[in-house]
Scaffold this motif. Sequence first.
Motif, PDB file in Angstrom:
ATOM      1  N   LYS A 118       0.838  -1.207   0.000  1.00 46.20           N
ATOM      2  CA  LYS A 118       0.000   0.000   0.000  1.00 46.20           C
ATOM      3  C   LYS A 118       0.876   1.262   0.000  1.00 46.20           C
ATOM      4  O   LYS A 118       0.576   2.247  -0.685  1.00 46.20           O
ATOM      5  N   ALA A 119       1.978   1.208   0.771  1.00 48.94           N
ATOM      6  CA  ALA A 119       2.880   2.362   0.843  1.00 48.94           C
ATOM      7  C   ALA A 119       3.451   2.661  -0.545  1.00 48.94           C
ATOM      8  O   ALA A 119       3.494   3.820  -0.979  1.00 48.94           O
ATOM      9  N   ARG A 120       3.840   1.621  -1.261  1.00 53.78           N
ATOM     10  CA  ARG A 120       4.416   1.815  -2.597  1.00 53.78           C
ATOM     11  C   ARG A 120       3.398   2.493  -3.518  1.00 53.78           C
ATOM     12  O   ARG A 120       3.693   3.463  -4.205  1.00 53.78           O
ATOM     13  N   GLU A 121       2.175   1.965  -3.469  1.00 51.95           N
ATOM     14  CA  GLU A 121       1.103   2.514  -4.331  1.00 51.95           C
ATOM     15  C   GLU A 121       0.816   3.991  -3.987  1.00 51.95           C
ATOM     16  O   GLU A 121       0.700   4.837  -4.867  1.00 51.95           O
ATOM     17  N   LEU A 122       0.748   4.269  -2.689  1.00 54.65           N
ATOM     18  CA  LEU A 122       0.381   5.639  -2.281  1.00 54.65           C
ATOM     19  C   LEU A 122       1.509   6.636  -2.532  1.00 54.65           C
ATOM     20  O   LEU A 122       1.256   7.777  -2.926  1.00 54.65           O
ATOM     21  N   LEU A 123       2.745   6.185  -2.333  1.00 53.83           N
ATOM     22  CA  LEU A 123       3.873   7.093  -2.595  1.00 53.83           C
ATOM     23  C   LEU A 123       3.878   7.504  -4.063  1.00 53.83           C
ATOM     24  O   LEU A 123       4.166   8.646  -4.411  1.00 53.83           O
ATOM     25  N   GLN A 124       3.502   6.570  -4.905  1.00 48.76           N
ATOM     26  CA  GLN A 124       3.412   6.884  -6.329  1.00 48.76           C
ATOM     27  C   GLN A 124       2.278   7.891  -6.573  1.00 48.76           C
ATOM     28  O   GLN A 124       2.448   8.866  -7.300  1.00 48.76           O
ATOM     29  N   ARG A 125       1.174   7.640  -5.913  1.00 50.85           N
ATOM     30  CA  ARG A 125      -0.009   8.487  -6.105  1.00 50.85           C
ATOM     31  C   ARG A 125       0.253   9.930  -5.681  1.00 50.85           C
ATOM     32  O   ARG A 125      -0.261  10.867  -6.282  1.00 50.85           O
ATOM     33  N   VAL A 126       1.033  10.113  -4.604  1.00 46.61           N
ATOM     34  CA  VAL A 126       1.310  11.479  -4.144  1.00 46.61           C
ATOM     35  C   VAL A 126       2.665  11.977  -4.668  1.00 46.61           C
ATOM     36  O   VAL A 126       3.207  12.970  -4.176  1.00 46.61           O
ATOM     37  N   ALA A 127       3.194  11.270  -5.678  1.00 47.76           N
ATOM     38  CA  ALA A 127       4.430  11.673  -6.360  1.00 47.76           C
ATOM     39  C   ALA A 127       5.626  11.778  -5.415  1.00 47.76           C
ATOM     40  O   ALA A 127       6.404  12.728  -5.473  1.00 47.76           O
ATOM     41  N   LEU A 128       5.779  10.773  -4.549  1.00 47.15           N
ATOM     42  CA  LEU A 128       6.943  10.755  -3.660  1.00 47.15           C
ATOM     43  C   LEU A 128       7.769   9.470  -3.827  1.00 47.15           C
ATOM     44  O   LEU A 128       8.654   9.192  -3.022  1.00 47.15           O
ATOM     45  N   LEU A 137       2.845  13.422   2.096  1.00 46.56           N
ATOM     46  CA  LEU A 137       3.051  12.202   2.883  1.00 46.56           C
ATOM     47  C   LEU A 137       1.929  12.062   3.918  1.00 46.56           C
ATOM     48  O   LEU A 137       1.445  10.955   4.175  1.00 46.56           O
ATOM     49  N   GLY A 138       1.511  13.193   4.458  1.00 43.09           N
ATOM     50  CA  GLY A 138       0.401  13.188   5.430  1.00 43.09           C
ATOM     51  C   GLY A 138      -0.883  12.680   4.791  1.00 43.09           C
ATOM     52  O   GLY A 138      -1.652  11.936   5.407  1.00 43.09           O
ATOM     53  N   ILE A 139      -1.115  13.073   3.558  1.00 39.24           N
ATOM     54  CA  ILE A 139      -2.310  12.590   2.849  1.00 39.24           C
ATOM     55  C   ILE A 139      -2.166  11.085   2.588  1.00 39.24           C
ATOM     56  O   ILE A 139      -3.112  10.315   2.772  1.00 39.24           O
ATOM     57  N   ALA A 140      -0.958  10.661   2.215  1.00 31.32           N
ATOM     58  CA  ALA A 140      -0.731   9.231   1.957  1.00 31.32           C
ATOM     59  C   ALA A 140      -1.013   8.413   3.216  1.00 31.32           C
ATOM     60  O   ALA A 140      -1.686   7.373   3.154  1.00 31.32           O
ATOM     61  N   GLN A 141      -0.528   8.873   4.378  1.00 36.96           N
ATOM     62  CA  GLN A 141      -0.771   8.085   5.609  1.00 36.96           C
ATOM     63  C   GLN A 141      -2.266   8.019   5.928  1.00 36.96           C
ATOM     64  O   GLN A 141      -2.750   7.026   6.444  1.00 36.96           O
ATOM     65  N   GLY A 194       1.246  25.999   4.091  1.00 39.69           N
ATOM     66  CA  GLY A 194       2.677  25.959   3.806  1.00 39.69           C
ATOM     67  C   GLY A 194       3.032  25.501   2.393  1.00 39.69           C
ATOM     68  O   GLY A 194       4.204  25.346   2.080  1.00 39.69           O
ATOM     69  N   LEU A 195       2.039  25.284   1.553  1.00 41.94           N
ATOM     70  CA  LEU A 195       2.349  24.849   0.184  1.00 41.94           C
ATOM     71  C   LEU A 195       2.580  26.041  -0.737  1.00 41.94           C
ATOM     72  O   LEU A 195       1.910  27.063  -0.605  1.00 41.94           O
ATOM     73  N   ASP A 196       3.513  25.881  -1.668  1.00 41.07           N
ATOM     74  CA  ASP A 196       3.702  26.954  -2.645  1.00 41.07           C
ATOM     75  C   ASP A 196       2.667  26.779  -3.765  1.00 41.07           C
ATOM     76  O   ASP A 196       1.984  25.760  -3.830  1.00 41.07           O
ATOM     77  N   PRO A 197       2.527  27.782  -4.649  1.00 42.01           N
ATOM     78  CA  PRO A 197       1.444  27.725  -5.647  1.00 42.01           C
ATOM     79  C   PRO A 197       1.463  26.463  -6.513  1.00 42.01           C
ATOM     80  O   PRO A 197       0.414  25.894  -6.810  1.00 42.01           O
ATOM     81  N   LYS A 198       2.654  26.010  -6.864  1.00 43.23           N
ATOM     82  CA  LYS A 198       2.741  24.809  -7.691  1.00 43.23           C
ATOM     83  C   LYS A 198       2.244  23.589  -6.922  1.00 43.23           C
ATOM     84  O   LYS A 198       1.511  22.744  -7.439  1.00 43.23           O
ATOM     85  N   GLU A 199       2.639  23.526  -5.656  1.00 41.68           N
ATOM     86  CA  GLU A 199       2.208  22.404  -4.821  1.00 41.68           C
ATOM     87  C   GLU A 199       0.698  22.438  -4.563  1.00 41.68           C
ATOM     88  O   GLU A 199       0.059  21.409  -4.432  1.00 41.68           O
ATOM     89  N   ARG A 200       0.161  23.658  -4.511  1.00 40.12           N
ATOM     90  CA  ARG A 200      -1.295  23.783  -4.306  1.00 40.12           C
ATOM     91  C   ARG A 200      -2.038  23.168  -5.487  1.00 40.12           C
ATOM     92  O   ARG A 200      -3.035  22.489  -5.319  1.00 40.12           O
ATOM     93  N   VAL A 201      -1.549  23.436  -6.681  1.00 38.40           N
ATOM     94  CA  VAL A 201      -2.203  22.893  -7.883  1.00 38.40           C
ATOM     95  C   VAL A 201      -2.091  21.375  -7.879  1.00 38.40           C
ATOM     96  O   VAL A 201      -3.060  20.663  -8.140  1.00 38.40           O
ATOM     97  N   ARG A 202      -0.919  20.879  -7.533  1.00 40.61           N
ATOM     98  CA  ARG A 202      -0.704  19.439  -7.480  1.00 40.61           C
ATOM     99  C   ARG A 202      -1.649  18.799  -6.449  1.00 40.61           C
ATOM    100  O   ARG A 202      -2.232  17.749  -6.669  1.00 40.61           O
ATOM    101  N   PHE A 203      -1.805  19.507  -5.320  1.00 42.19           N
ATOM    102  CA  PHE A 203      -2.696  19.014  -4.268  1.00 42.19           C
ATOM    103  C   PHE A 203      -4.133  18.930  -4.773  1.00 42.19           C
ATOM    104  O   PHE A 203      -4.834  17.933  -4.565  1.00 42.19           O
ATOM    105  N   ARG A 204      -4.578  19.988  -5.466  1.00 44.00           N
ATOM    106  CA  ARG A 204      -5.955  19.992  -5.991  1.00 44.00           C
ATOM    107  C   ARG A 204      -6.184  18.821  -6.925  1.00 44.00           C
ATOM    108  O   ARG A 204      -7.227  18.165  -6.881  1.00 44.00           O
TER     109      ARG A 204
END
Length: 309
Positions: free
Chosen positions: A113-123, A142-146, A163-173
């Motif tokens: 599951k960790a492998r799958e989720l790390l991929q999903r959140v691009a980590l 990582l917090g979302i993955a857990q 604490g997210l920058d604009p690029k990270e905000r878009v990625r989060f959305r």
Amino acid sequence: MLELILNQVHKQFSAKKAVNGISIRFNHGVYGLLGSNGAGKTTLMRMICGILNPTSGTIHMNGEEISHMGERYRDMLGYLPQDFGYYPDFSAEEFLWYVGSLKGLSLPAAKGKARELLQRVALSEVARKKIRTFSGGMKQRLGIAQAMLNDPSVLVLDEPTAGLDPKERVRFRNLIADLAKDKIIILSTHIVADVEYIADQILVMKQGALLMTGTVEQLTAAMEGLVWTCHISSREVEEWNDRYCISNLRHEGDQVELRIVSKEKPSDRSTTSVVPTLEDFYLYHFQDEQAAIAGEGKRGRIDGYFNPV
Ligand SMILES: Nc1ncnc2c1ncn2[C@@H]1O[C@H](COP(=O)(O)OP(=O)(O)OP(=O)(O)O)[C@@H](O)[C@H]1O
Ligand SMILES: [Mg+2]
């Protein structure tokens, strides 16, 4: 079919009414809980997660009171707390294995599951790096993955974009939009843009109560005829700022284009009525609090508005 129903939920901390009679029904979809500091968002979310008991009122999942469901409810739930604690010396994957074991997953299941989720959140590429080397955005992902480790049907994210920058905000959305299928996702923020594009429903919370709920279109429709633009000279900005609730301003040479939220049309200038946005809505309903936060009267509204974090 999921149905989470809050009925007249209150939470009192000694003299403080943190949540004051909230009733709402959640089905599938993304719900954006929008409110300023101290509005009661975290308290409400902790009650939804069963961490805090309401002083009065009930919370039911599919017809059953959550306090009676115990493990069965916890198994349905994923939670990213506002003050989430990471172990800086763990790598991302070790951390997920550890949380997985706390959630009752076997090690092979947690690893898969960790492998799958790390991929999903691009980590995936930093899976073996220590968390202490991560940026704020990487930690939030990582917090979302857990929170997703147990395939929750209800995902509660408390200020996930802090604490997210604009690029990270878009990625989060994009990530949330991707996760939203067949789930209830409730996320809190005091940044309008974070929920404007991804939330199916916006819940606006003020002083412990729900001020309004609806789609972006429904909330902004209530602002029709209250938002104006006009041009003034840059010398006049201060004066206009004292007179009106300014939701935006843009310098164009020595002219300034103002966006004004006002019940009455500003009459001494050529003004045009414009289509309201959720930012206008938020500013209109929270202008007193923006001023209090900025601590410098009306002028502070503009500063507070441009620096909402
Ligand atoms: N354990 C507690 N004991 C006493 N008062 C509390 C407690 N938790 C929260 N409060 C108070 O309840 C109110 C709502 O707090 P809460 O943390 O839910 O707000 P919030 O909307 O999450 O704010 P923020 O945007 O700052 O995270 C605040 O006035 C807060 O001081
Ligand atoms: Mg909070």
